[in-house]
Design a protein around this motif. Structure first.
Motif, PDB file in Angstrom:
ATOM      1  N   MET A  43       0.742  -1.507   0.085  1.00 48.73           N
ATOM      2  CA  MET A  43      -0.033   0.027   0.134  1.00 48.73           C
ATOM      3  C   MET A  43       0.941   1.356   0.010  1.00 48.73           C
ATOM      4  O   MET A  43       0.740   2.040  -0.759  1.00 48.73           O
ATOM      5  CB  MET A  43      -1.089   0.092   1.077  1.00 48.73           C
ATOM      6  N   TYR A  44       1.848   1.102   0.986  1.00 45.65           N
ATOM      7  CA  TYR A  44       2.690   2.360   0.813  1.00 45.65           C
ATOM      8  C   TYR A  44       3.667   2.727  -0.349  1.00 45.65           C
ATOM      9  O   TYR A  44       3.272   3.906  -0.970  1.00 45.65           O
ATOM     10  CB  TYR A  44       3.756   2.214   2.071  1.00 45.65           C
ATOM     11  N   LEU A  45       3.964   1.853  -1.017  1.00 44.49           N
ATOM     12  CA  LEU A  45       4.705   1.805  -2.331  1.00 44.49           C
ATOM     13  C   LEU A  45       3.870   2.244  -3.397  1.00 44.49           C
ATOM     14  O   LEU A  45       4.116   3.074  -4.354  1.00 44.49           O
ATOM     15  CB  LEU A  45       5.451   0.584  -2.913  1.00 44.49           C
ATOM     16  N   THR A  46       2.614   1.756  -3.489  1.00 46.23           N
ATOM     17  CA  THR A  46       1.402   1.968  -4.528  1.00 46.23           C
ATOM     18  C   THR A  46       1.144   3.554  -4.206  1.00 46.23           C
ATOM     19  O   THR A  46       1.060   4.388  -5.238  1.00 46.23           O
ATOM     20  CB  THR A  46       0.156   1.410  -4.046  1.00 46.23           C
ATOM     21  N   GLU A  47       1.049   3.919  -2.997  1.00 48.02           N
ATOM     22  CA  GLU A  47       0.761   5.522  -2.824  1.00 48.02           C
ATOM     23  C   GLU A  47       1.792   6.295  -3.085  1.00 48.02           C
ATOM     24  O   GLU A  47       1.430   7.597  -3.592  1.00 48.02           O
ATOM     25  CB  GLU A  47       0.023   5.531  -1.606  1.00 48.02           C
ATOM     26  N   VAL A  48       3.023   5.979  -2.796  1.00 47.79           N
ATOM     27  CA  VAL A  48       4.078   7.081  -3.088  1.00 47.79           C
ATOM     28  C   VAL A  48       4.168   6.963  -4.760  1.00 47.79           C
ATOM     29  O   VAL A  48       4.489   7.974  -5.224  1.00 47.79           O
ATOM     30  CB  VAL A  48       5.422   6.425  -2.427  1.00 47.79           C
ATOM     31  N   ILE A  49       4.154   5.824  -5.385  1.00 49.10           N
ATOM     32  CA  ILE A  49       4.143   6.072  -6.531  1.00 49.10           C
ATOM     33  C   ILE A  49       3.083   6.875  -7.329  1.00 49.10           C
ATOM     34  O   ILE A  49       3.149   7.786  -8.348  1.00 49.10           O
ATOM     35  CB  ILE A  49       4.096   4.449  -7.459  1.00 49.10           C
ATOM     36  N   LYS A  50       1.691   6.750  -6.897  1.00 48.84           N
ATOM     37  CA  LYS A  50       0.559   7.743  -7.267  1.00 48.84           C
ATOM     38  C   LYS A  50       0.979   9.052  -6.862  1.00 48.84           C
ATOM     39  O   LYS A  50       0.709   9.925  -7.694  1.00 48.84           O
ATOM     40  CB  LYS A  50      -0.350   7.242  -6.671  1.00 48.84           C
ATOM     41  N   ARG A  51       1.573   9.217  -5.780  1.00 50.84           N
ATOM     42  CA  ARG A  51       1.683  11.193  -5.395  1.00 50.84           C
ATOM     43  C   ARG A  51       2.872  11.557  -5.832  1.00 50.84           C
ATOM     44  O   ARG A  51       2.918  12.896  -5.664  1.00 50.84           O
ATOM     45  CB  ARG A  51       1.579  10.864  -3.703  1.00 50.84           C
ATOM     46  N   LEU A  52       3.815  10.799  -5.941  1.00 52.41           N
ATOM     47  CA  LEU A  52       5.249  11.469  -6.279  1.00 52.41           C
ATOM     48  C   LEU A  52       5.376  12.190  -7.632  1.00 52.41           C
ATOM     49  O   LEU A  52       5.378  11.331  -8.544  1.00 52.41           O
ATOM     50  CB  LEU A  52       6.366  10.370  -5.934  1.00 52.41           C
ATOM     51  N   THR A  89       8.248  10.199   3.058  1.00 49.68           N
ATOM     52  CA  THR A  89       8.815   9.076   3.802  1.00 49.68           C
ATOM     53  C   THR A  89       8.256   8.526   4.520  1.00 49.68           C
ATOM     54  O   THR A  89       7.074   8.775   5.013  1.00 49.68           O
ATOM     55  CB  THR A  89      10.138   9.807   4.702  1.00 49.68           C
ATOM     56  N   PRO A  90       8.434   7.071   4.972  1.00 50.81           N
ATOM     57  CA  PRO A  90       7.521   6.180   5.852  1.00 50.81           C
ATOM     58  C   PRO A  90       7.067   6.825   7.096  1.00 50.81           C
ATOM     59  O   PRO A  90       5.912   6.727   7.383  1.00 50.81           O
ATOM     60  CB  PRO A  90       8.411   4.946   6.018  1.00 50.81           C
ATOM     61  N   ALA A  91       7.996   7.546   7.686  1.00 46.67           N
ATOM     62  CA  ALA A  91       7.656   8.031   8.909  1.00 46.67           C
ATOM     63  C   ALA A  91       6.453   9.345   8.808  1.00 46.67           C
ATOM     64  O   ALA A  91       5.797   9.173   9.698  1.00 46.67           O
ATOM     65  CB  ALA A  91       8.867   8.886   9.647  1.00 46.67           C
ATOM     66  N   ARG A  92       6.780  10.084   7.819  1.00 45.02           N
ATOM     67  CA  ARG A  92       5.783  11.399   7.586  1.00 45.02           C
ATOM     68  C   ARG A  92       4.660  10.557   7.039  1.00 45.02           C
ATOM     69  O   ARG A  92       3.495  11.207   7.234  1.00 45.02           O
ATOM     70  CB  ARG A  92       6.410  12.363   6.802  1.00 45.02           C
TER      71      ARG A  92
END
Length: 50
Positions: A8-17, A30-33
């Motif tokens: 889920m994290y990687l999918t969202e990062v790819i969508k949002r970056l 970043t994972p923490a933020r």
């Protein structure tokens, strides 16, 4: 470490970056933020329901 589902994290990062992301934009993902933002959104949603 931050209780994030890796897929889920990687999918969202790819969508949002954005393609030409600034260091500040990348730092927001970043994972923490990202985990902190999810927690804040969940808290806001819980408060809206209550």
């Amino acid at each position: 470490m931050h209780d994030l589902d890796p897929e889920m994290y990687l999918t969202e990062v790819i969508k949002r970056l954005p393609h030409n992301a600034t260091p500040e934009q990348a730092a927001e993902l970043t994972p923490a933020r990202f985990a902190a933002a999810l927690a804040a959104a969940a808290l806001a949603e819980a408060e809206a329901v209550a």
